[in-house]
Design an enzyme around this catalytic site. Structure first.
Site, PDB file in Angstrom:
ATOM      1  N   ASP A 265       0.868  -1.185   0.000  1.00 39.38           N
ATOM      2  CA  ASP A 265       0.000   0.000   0.000  1.00 39.38           C
ATOM      3  C   ASP A 265       0.898   1.227   0.000  1.00 39.38           C
ATOM      4  O   ASP A 265       1.961   1.212   0.636  1.00 39.38           O
ATOM      5  CB  ASP A 265      -0.904  -0.021   1.260  1.00 39.38           C
ATOM      6  CG  ASP A 265      -2.135   0.856   1.108  1.00 39.38           C
ATOM      7  OD1 ASP A 265      -1.978   2.071   0.873  1.00 39.38           O
ATOM      8  OD2 ASP A 265      -3.247   0.325   1.228  1.00 39.38           O
ATOM      9  N   ASN A 266       0.479   2.276  -0.703  1.00 36.42           N
ATOM     10  CA  ASN A 266       1.284   3.512  -0.669  1.00 36.42           C
ATOM     11  C   ASN A 266       0.751   4.502   0.363  1.00 36.42           C
ATOM     12  O   ASN A 266       1.222   5.633   0.444  1.00 36.42           O
ATOM     13  CB  ASN A 266       1.364   4.163  -2.051  1.00 36.42           C
ATOM     14  CG  ASN A 266       0.012   4.623  -2.560  1.00 36.42           C
ATOM     15  OD1 ASN A 266      -0.999   4.446  -1.881  1.00 36.42           O
ATOM     16  ND2 ASN A 266      -0.012   5.221  -3.735  1.00 36.42           N
TER      17      ASN A 266
ATOM     18  N   ASN B 129      -4.445   6.703   0.939  1.00 37.68           N
ATOM     19  CA  ASN B 129      -5.762   6.916   1.549  1.00 37.68           C
ATOM     20  C   ASN B 129      -5.927   6.054   2.803  1.00 37.68           C
ATOM     21  O   ASN B 129      -7.022   5.572   3.101  1.00 37.68           O
ATOM     22  CB  ASN B 129      -6.870   6.601   0.531  1.00 37.68           C
ATOM     23  CG  ASN B 129      -8.200   7.186   0.959  1.00 37.68           C
ATOM     24  OD1 ASN B 129      -8.261   8.295   1.489  1.00 37.68           O
ATOM     25  ND2 ASN B 129      -9.277   6.434   0.764  1.00 37.68           N
TER      26      ASN B 129
ATOM     27  N   LYS C 109     -11.059   6.125  -5.159  1.00 36.55           N
ATOM     28  CA  LYS C 109     -12.471   5.730  -5.208  1.00 36.55           C
ATOM     29  C   LYS C 109     -13.475   6.878  -5.068  1.00 36.55           C
ATOM     30  O   LYS C 109     -14.670   6.629  -4.932  1.00 36.55           O
ATOM     31  CB  LYS C 109     -12.748   4.685  -4.129  1.00 36.55           C
ATOM     32  CG  LYS C 109     -12.520   5.194  -2.715  1.00 36.55           C
ATOM     33  CD  LYS C 109     -13.074   4.260  -1.665  1.00 36.55           C
ATOM     34  CE  LYS C 109     -12.854   4.801  -0.274  1.00 36.55           C
ATOM     35  NZ  LYS C 109     -13.432   4.001   0.788  1.00 36.55           N
TER      36      LYS C 109
ATOM     37  N   SER D 291     -17.350  -3.039  -8.848  1.00 41.46           N
ATOM     38  CA  SER D 291     -18.359  -2.281  -8.128  1.00 41.46           C
ATOM     39  C   SER D 291     -19.703  -2.365  -8.841  1.00 41.46           C
ATOM     40  O   SER D 291     -19.766  -2.484 -10.075  1.00 41.46           O
ATOM     41  CB  SER D 291     -17.909  -0.819  -8.074  1.00 41.46           C
ATOM     42  OG  SER D 291     -18.965   0.005  -7.676  1.00 41.46           O
TER      43      SER D 291
ATOM     44  N   TYR E 115     -14.355   7.366 -12.496  1.00 38.41           N
ATOM     45  CA  TYR E 115     -14.160   6.257 -11.543  1.00 38.41           C
ATOM     46  C   TYR E 115     -14.890   5.007 -12.030  1.00 38.41           C
ATOM     47  O   TYR E 115     -14.304   3.919 -12.113  1.00 38.41           O
ATOM     48  CB  TYR E 115     -14.672   6.647 -10.142  1.00 38.41           C
ATOM     49  CG  TYR E 115     -14.739   5.464  -9.197  1.00 38.41           C
ATOM     50  CD1 TYR E 115     -13.590   4.899  -8.671  1.00 38.41           C
ATOM     51  CD2 TYR E 115     -15.965   4.877  -8.864  1.00 38.41           C
ATOM     52  CE1 TYR E 115     -13.649   3.785  -7.828  1.00 38.41           C
ATOM     53  CE2 TYR E 115     -16.031   3.775  -8.020  1.00 38.41           C
ATOM     54  CZ  TYR E 115     -14.870   3.233  -7.508  1.00 38.41           C
ATOM     55  OH  TYR E 115     -14.933   2.133  -6.684  1.00 38.41           O
TER      56      TYR E 115
ATOM     57  N   LYS F 156     -13.559   1.073 -13.459  1.00 36.87           N
ATOM     58  CA  LYS F 156     -14.001  -0.270 -13.033  1.00 36.87           C
ATOM     59  C   LYS F 156     -14.415  -1.087 -14.253  1.00 36.87           C
ATOM     60  O   LYS F 156     -14.076  -2.271 -14.368  1.00 36.87           O
ATOM     61  CB  LYS F 156     -15.150  -0.171 -12.028  1.00 36.87           C
ATOM     62  CG  LYS F 156     -14.749   0.403 -10.674  1.00 36.87           C
ATOM     63  CD  LYS F 156     -13.709  -0.462  -9.975  1.00 36.87           C
ATOM     64  CE  LYS F 156     -13.183   0.150  -8.700  1.00 36.87           C
ATOM     65  NZ  LYS F 156     -11.958  -0.474  -8.205  1.00 36.87           N
TER      66      LYS F 156
ATOM     67  N   GLY G 115     -26.042  12.467 -10.537  1.00 37.28           N
ATOM     68  CA  GLY G 115     -25.397  11.184 -10.831  1.00 37.28           C
ATOM     69  C   GLY G 115     -25.945  10.003 -10.043  1.00 37.28           C
ATOM     70  O   GLY G 115     -25.597   8.864 -10.335  1.00 37.28           O
TER      71      GLY G 115
HETATM   72  P1  NAD Z   1      -9.571   2.616   0.488  1.00 34.55           P
HETATM   73  O1  NAD Z   1      -9.198   3.919  -0.112  1.00 34.55           O
HETATM   74  O2  NAD Z   1      -9.839   2.556   1.943  1.00 34.55           O
HETATM   75  O3  NAD Z   1      -8.466   1.510   0.142  1.00 34.55           O
HETATM   76  C1  NAD Z   1      -7.687   1.561  -1.020  1.00 34.55           C
HETATM   77  C2  NAD Z   1      -6.243   1.451  -0.567  1.00 34.55           C
HETATM   78  O4  NAD Z   1      -5.405   1.449  -1.722  1.00 34.55           O
HETATM   79  C3  NAD Z   1      -5.795   2.617   0.310  1.00 34.55           C
HETATM   80  O5  NAD Z   1      -5.165   2.098   1.472  1.00 34.55           O
HETATM   81  C4  NAD Z   1      -4.804   3.390  -0.559  1.00 34.55           C
HETATM   82  O6  NAD Z   1      -3.770   3.974   0.213  1.00 34.55           O
HETATM   83  C5  NAD Z   1      -4.303   2.302  -1.477  1.00 34.55           C
HETATM   84  N1  NAD Z   1      -3.829   2.736  -2.792  1.00 34.55           N
HETATM   85  C6  NAD Z   1      -4.456   3.533  -3.704  1.00 34.55           C
HETATM   86  N2  NAD Z   1      -3.709   3.645  -4.809  1.00 34.55           N
HETATM   87  C7  NAD Z   1      -2.579   2.901  -4.606  1.00 34.55           C
HETATM   88  C8  NAD Z   1      -1.433   2.620  -5.385  1.00 34.55           C
HETATM   89  N3  NAD Z   1      -1.263   3.124  -6.595  1.00 34.55           N
HETATM   90  N4  NAD Z   1      -0.490   1.818  -4.856  1.00 34.55           N
HETATM   91  C9  NAD Z   1      -0.626   1.285  -3.621  1.00 34.55           C
HETATM   92  N5  NAD Z   1      -1.695   1.517  -2.843  1.00 34.55           N
HETATM   93  C10 NAD Z   1      -2.663   2.321  -3.326  1.00 34.55           C
HETATM   94  O7  NAD Z   1     -10.850   2.086  -0.339  1.00 34.55           O
HETATM   95  P2  NAD Z   1     -11.770   0.815  -0.090  1.00 34.55           P
HETATM   96  O8  NAD Z   1     -13.124   1.320   0.226  1.00 34.55           O
HETATM   97  O9  NAD Z   1     -11.121  -0.137   0.828  1.00 34.55           O
HETATM   98  O10 NAD Z   1     -11.834   0.230  -1.553  1.00 34.55           O
HETATM   99  C11 NAD Z   1     -11.016  -0.860  -1.963  1.00 34.55           C
HETATM  100  C12 NAD Z   1     -11.361  -1.200  -3.408  1.00 34.55           C
HETATM  101  O11 NAD Z   1     -12.751  -1.518  -3.497  1.00 34.55           O
HETATM  102  C13 NAD Z   1     -11.118  -0.063  -4.388  1.00 34.55           C
HETATM  103  O12 NAD Z   1     -10.658  -0.616  -5.604  1.00 34.55           O
HETATM  104  C14 NAD Z   1     -12.493   0.529  -4.581  1.00 34.55           C
HETATM  105  O13 NAD Z   1     -12.628   1.168  -5.822  1.00 34.55           O
HETATM  106  C15 NAD Z   1     -13.349  -0.732  -4.510  1.00 34.55           C
HETATM  107  N6  NAD Z   1     -14.746  -0.475  -4.144  1.00 34.55           N
HETATM  108  C16 NAD Z   1     -15.013   0.225  -2.995  1.00 34.55           C
HETATM  109  C17 NAD Z   1     -16.347   0.499  -2.656  1.00 34.55           C
HETATM  110  C18 NAD Z   1     -16.676   1.294  -1.422  1.00 34.55           C
HETATM  111  O14 NAD Z   1     -17.785   1.824  -1.332  1.00 34.55           O
HETATM  112  N7  NAD Z   1     -15.804   1.405  -0.439  1.00 34.55           N
HETATM  113  C19 NAD Z   1     -17.389   0.025  -3.480  1.00 34.55           C
HETATM  114  C20 NAD Z   1     -17.070  -0.703  -4.624  1.00 34.55           C
HETATM  115  C21 NAD Z   1     -15.735  -0.950  -4.953  1.00 34.55           C
END
Ligand code: NAD
Ligand code: UDP
Length: 339
Positions: A33-34, A37, A86, A126, A151, A155, A299
């Site tokens: 993870d970077n 977020n 996201k 998603s 976004y 997906k 949206g």
């Molecule tokens: P989140 O932001 O909490 O987790 C994503 C993580 O990825 C973060 O810790 C961020 O630091 C890390 N990250 C982002 N870009 C990066 C990169 N280039 N290299 C390394 N790390 C990176 O989000 P989440 O809610 O846990 O979502 C996880 C996944 O699920 C995402 O792909 C999101 O699009 C998908 N998703 C989320 C939801 C929702 O409502 N939370 C719904 C559908 C899909």
């Protein structure tokens, strides 16, 4: 190495809960993870819950050399790719940032999997890919609608990239899980969602309003064509969602996939309105929420919820947590963050 999983974005909301369920299921977890977020507190939470500290590498999945070192240094057969940005609104304002991060990170991981002969990839998709669906509930065969945000487009594009990569590479198996609306937190209140700035999503906005961080929740629209006029969504507990990842990985590791690329809806199958959710939160936590009805948000679709037959039958998975318990956990997490 079948029981080792690389989890990109594993310090984030869904990734950290999935890491816990994987570890509890006997898997060894390597997180990349970077921290764009998230922060290291989630890693500490994982350790406290499971008693095991996952391997953590701070790296950007778009950084090919850093990722190559991860593939060189660690043996794993499966990857779960959560890493992405996201925020829908931000993606409209800064599309290039979203296309770059969400697609480049995925392509980099897929290309390295091919190069290093790693076989199983699970992708976070998603319900947004369905857009304003013509028929409800949506099944995996319901046609996707053109994405309404960059976004959402990332997906759809990533699903297509995965389909094509699997078709072109004999050894590769892929699963896309289409999450509906993930909410809640681990019952321990040691990990949960950490939105930066003003939350876009309903439940973090509710919990922050209850905590007094936000003055008033705006309910976006009470004039939709639904029983109470507010939008309908399928709210899935994050721990239930995390469990779905474990069974999906198992399916690939154990060679049970019917097709080399598969898609599953991950939801409860139950539509819940915004008013119902607000009332449910108040009742579950025995408090009153300050809210008002506001204009519709641009949206937003009127309604979307999942047909979960495929996940139930094929993965042997179903949502188990009661909404009221999920809303209690969301509030417990918010309170623990505010301490
Ligand atoms: P989140 O932001 O909490 O987790 C994503 C993580 O990825 C973060 O810790 C961020 O630091 C890390 N990250 C982002 N870009 C990066 C990169 N280039 N290299 C390394 N790390 C990176 O989000 P989440 O809610 O846990 O979502 C996880 C996944 O699920 C995402 O792909 C999101 O699009 C998908 N998703 C989320 C939801 C929702 O409502 N939370 C719904 C559908 C899909
Ligand atoms: N919503 C709301 N007020 C808020 C945030 C969201 O009324 O402050 C509504 C939104 O209109 C939608 C539902 O809550 O009907 C879920 O929104 P969220 O952003 O959590 O998820 P989405 O379904 O848009 O991905």
């Amino acid at each position: 190495m079948g029981n080792r999983v690389l989890v990109t974005g594993g310090a984030g909301y869904i990734g950290s809960h999935t890491a816990v369920e994987l570890i509890n299921g006997g898997y060894e977890v390597i997180i990349v993870d970077n921290l764009s977020n998230s922060d290291r507190s989630s890693l500490e939470g994982i350790r406290k819950i499971t008693g095991i500290e996952p391997t953590f590498i701070e790296a950007d999945c778009c950084d090919r050399e850093a990722m190559r070192r991860v593939f060189e240094n660690y043996e794993f057969d499966s990857v779960i790719h959560f890493a992405a940005y996201k925020a829908v609104g931000e993606s409209v304002a800064e599309p290039a940032k979203y296309y770059r991060n969400n697609l480049d990170s995925f392509l980099t991981v897929l290309e390295l999997m091919k190069e290093f002969g790693r076989n199983n990839i699970l992708f976070s998709s998603s319900a947004t890919v369905y857009g304003d669906a013509d028929t409800l509930p949506v099944t995996e065969l319901t046609p996707r609608k053109p994405a309404t945000s960059p976004y959402g487009n990332t997906k759809q594009m990533a699903e297509d990239i995965l389909r094509d990569m699997v078709a072109a590479n004999e050894g590769l198996k892929g699963i896309a899980l289409r999450y509906f609306n993930p909410i809640g937190a681990h019952p321990s209140a040691l990990i949960g969602e950490l939105p930066r700035g003003v939350p876009n999503n309903l439940v973090p906005y509710i919990t922050q309003t209850a905590a007094g961080v936000r003055e008033c929740l705006s309910i976006f629209g009470d004039d939709y064509d639904t029983p109470d006029g507010s939008c309908l969504r399928d709210y899935i507990d994050v721990v239930d969602l995390a469990r779905a990842h474990v069974v999906a990985i198992e399916r690939m590791v154990e060679g049970k996939s019917r097709e080399r690329y598969e898609i599953f809806n991950i939801g409860t199958g139950r539509p819940v309105s915004v008013f119902e959710l607000v009332r449910g939160f108040e009742e579950a936590n025995n408090l009153k929420l300050n809210y008002r009805v506001a204009p519709r948000r641009a949206g937003d679709v009127t309604a979307v919820w999942a047909d979960t037959t495929l996940a139930n039958d094929e993965l042997g998975w179903r949502a188990e947590r009661e909404l009221r318990d999920t809303l209690r956990a969301a509030w417990a997490w918010e309170q623990s963050v505010r301490q």
